[in-house]
Design an enzyme around this catalytic site. Sequence first.
Site, PDB file in Angstrom:
ATOM      1  N   ARG A  79     -44.538 -12.775 -38.245  1.00 52.62           N
ATOM      2  CA  ARG A  79     -43.094 -12.542 -38.287  1.00 52.62           C
ATOM      3  C   ARG A  79     -42.725 -11.328 -37.442  1.00 52.62           C
ATOM      4  NH1 ARG A  79     -40.012 -11.970 -43.893  1.00 52.62           N
ATOM      5  NH2 ARG A  79     -40.473  -9.774 -43.625  1.00 52.62           N
ATOM      6  N   LEU A 107     -35.226 -11.950 -41.768  1.00 48.87           N
ATOM      7  CA  LEU A 107     -35.552 -10.926 -40.765  1.00 48.87           C
ATOM      8  C   LEU A 107     -36.395  -9.833 -41.406  1.00 48.87           C
ATOM      9  CD1 LEU A 107     -31.987 -10.731 -39.217  1.00 48.87           C
ATOM     10  CD2 LEU A 107     -34.019 -11.750 -38.144  1.00 48.87           C
ATOM     11  N   ASN A 121     -23.863 -11.688 -42.373  1.00 43.78           N
ATOM     12  CA  ASN A 121     -24.377 -13.020 -42.734  1.00 43.78           C
ATOM     13  C   ASN A 121     -23.338 -13.726 -43.582  1.00 43.78           C
ATOM     14  OD1 ASN A 121     -26.328 -15.129 -43.105  1.00 43.78           O
ATOM     15  ND2 ASN A 121     -26.698 -14.354 -45.165  1.00 43.78           N
ATOM     16  N   HIS A 123     -23.167 -16.386 -46.718  1.00 41.70           N
ATOM     17  CA  HIS A 123     -24.012 -17.006 -47.744  1.00 41.70           C
ATOM     18  C   HIS A 123     -23.139 -17.922 -48.598  1.00 41.70           C
ATOM     19  CE1 HIS A 123     -27.345 -17.483 -50.474  1.00 41.70           C
ATOM     20  NE2 HIS A 123     -26.470 -17.345 -51.468  1.00 41.70           N
ATOM     21  N   GLU A 157     -32.751  -6.295 -48.933  1.00 47.59           N
ATOM     22  CA  GLU A 157     -32.725  -7.126 -50.142  1.00 47.59           C
ATOM     23  C   GLU A 157     -32.097  -8.474 -49.795  1.00 47.59           C
ATOM     24  OE1 GLU A 157     -30.619  -7.179 -54.515  1.00 47.59           O
ATOM     25  OE2 GLU A 157     -30.418  -5.393 -53.263  1.00 47.59           O
ATOM     26  N   LEU A 158     -32.805  -9.546 -50.019  1.00 45.43           N
ATOM     27  CA  LEU A 158     -32.327 -10.873 -49.623  1.00 45.43           C
ATOM     28  C   LEU A 158     -30.960 -11.185 -50.250  1.00 45.43           C
ATOM     29  CD1 LEU A 158     -32.994 -13.586 -48.169  1.00 45.43           C
ATOM     30  CD2 LEU A 158     -33.867 -14.372 -50.384  1.00 45.43           C
TER      31      LEU A 158
HETATM   32  C1  GRF Z   1     -23.628 -22.619 -44.184  1.00 46.98           C
HETATM   33  O1  GRF Z   1     -23.332 -23.239 -45.389  1.00 46.98           O
HETATM   34  C2  GRF Z   1     -24.022 -21.191 -44.394  1.00 46.98           C
HETATM   35  O2  GRF Z   1     -23.352 -20.593 -45.441  1.00 46.98           O
HETATM   36  C3  GRF Z   1     -25.481 -21.330 -44.732  1.00 46.98           C
HETATM   37  O3  GRF Z   1     -25.958 -22.350 -43.916  1.00 46.98           O
HETATM   38  C4  GRF Z   1     -24.883 -23.218 -43.555  1.00 46.98           C
HETATM   39  C5  GRF Z   1     -24.819 -23.218 -42.065  1.00 46.98           C
HETATM   40  O4  GRF Z   1     -23.891 -24.120 -41.572  1.00 46.98           O
HETATM   41  N1  GRF Z   1     -26.148 -20.067 -44.578  1.00 46.98           N
HETATM   42  P1  GRF Z   1     -23.482 -24.101 -40.051  1.00 46.98           P
HETATM   43  O5  GRF Z   1     -24.773 -24.140 -39.234  1.00 46.98           O
HETATM   44  O6  GRF Z   1     -22.698 -22.862 -39.782  1.00 46.98           O
HETATM   45  O7  GRF Z   1     -22.679 -25.348 -39.850  1.00 46.98           O
END
Ligand code: GRF
Length: 231
Positions: A79, A107, A121, A123, A157-158
Amino acid sequence: MNAIAEPENAGEAHGRAASKSAVILISGRGSNMQAIVEAGTGADVRAVISNRPDAKGLEWARGQGFATEAIDHTAFKTRDAFDAALAEAIERYDAGIILLAGFMRILGDGFIRRHERRILNIHPSLLPAFPGLHTHRRAIEAGVKVHGATVHFVTSELDGGPAVIQGVVPVMPDDTEETLAARVLQVEHRIYPQAVRWWVEGKIEFNAAGVVSVRGTGVITDSMISPGTAQ
Ligand code: GRF
């Protein structure tokens, strides 16, 4: 009066020259990347990088004229080696902000520390509920009545870094993983461009505890209660 105390280190997020330059990292279809680009956030997207050479989103990005790169993680022994190659690529574009948009690699700590407060990010859950994978399935199994998505800064932290913006959707009694995912995705496409716009405008601030606030934003005064009482 604003209920949020003025952060001591206001504007710190932009310590590195308030750059509008962005690099977007994807692994798949890239619909969040597309939403960010189409929303016209003011970010200068320098490149789209994928860890999967076959990511659908790369095709779209190429078609838009963006520089694209595939850094295939399976070609690296460790990694750390992958992280180093990724970091090298990102540095070349001098990105002020790194936008993870469906980027499915974790990462390394070193990478995250070097880019502290410069990685966002999205989520698909209302963090801190349901970090990790299969968030929609887990939300249905848990029987929660609201669900949603969070844009947050990335820390070691994930899925644990400070939230910038969250979007809430109801969970319907007959939802499947797919129907719930589709509803959440719509809200993802609204909140991620908004967070990027705030970054570009220099409105994102951290207080001494590392909690994010956004200067000049309104407050939601109404509650969302689910299920509703209407028949
Ligand atoms: C999304 O639901 C995002 O929240 C998650 O993965 C999916 C990615 O979708 N982390 P896209 O590639 O942006 O269409």
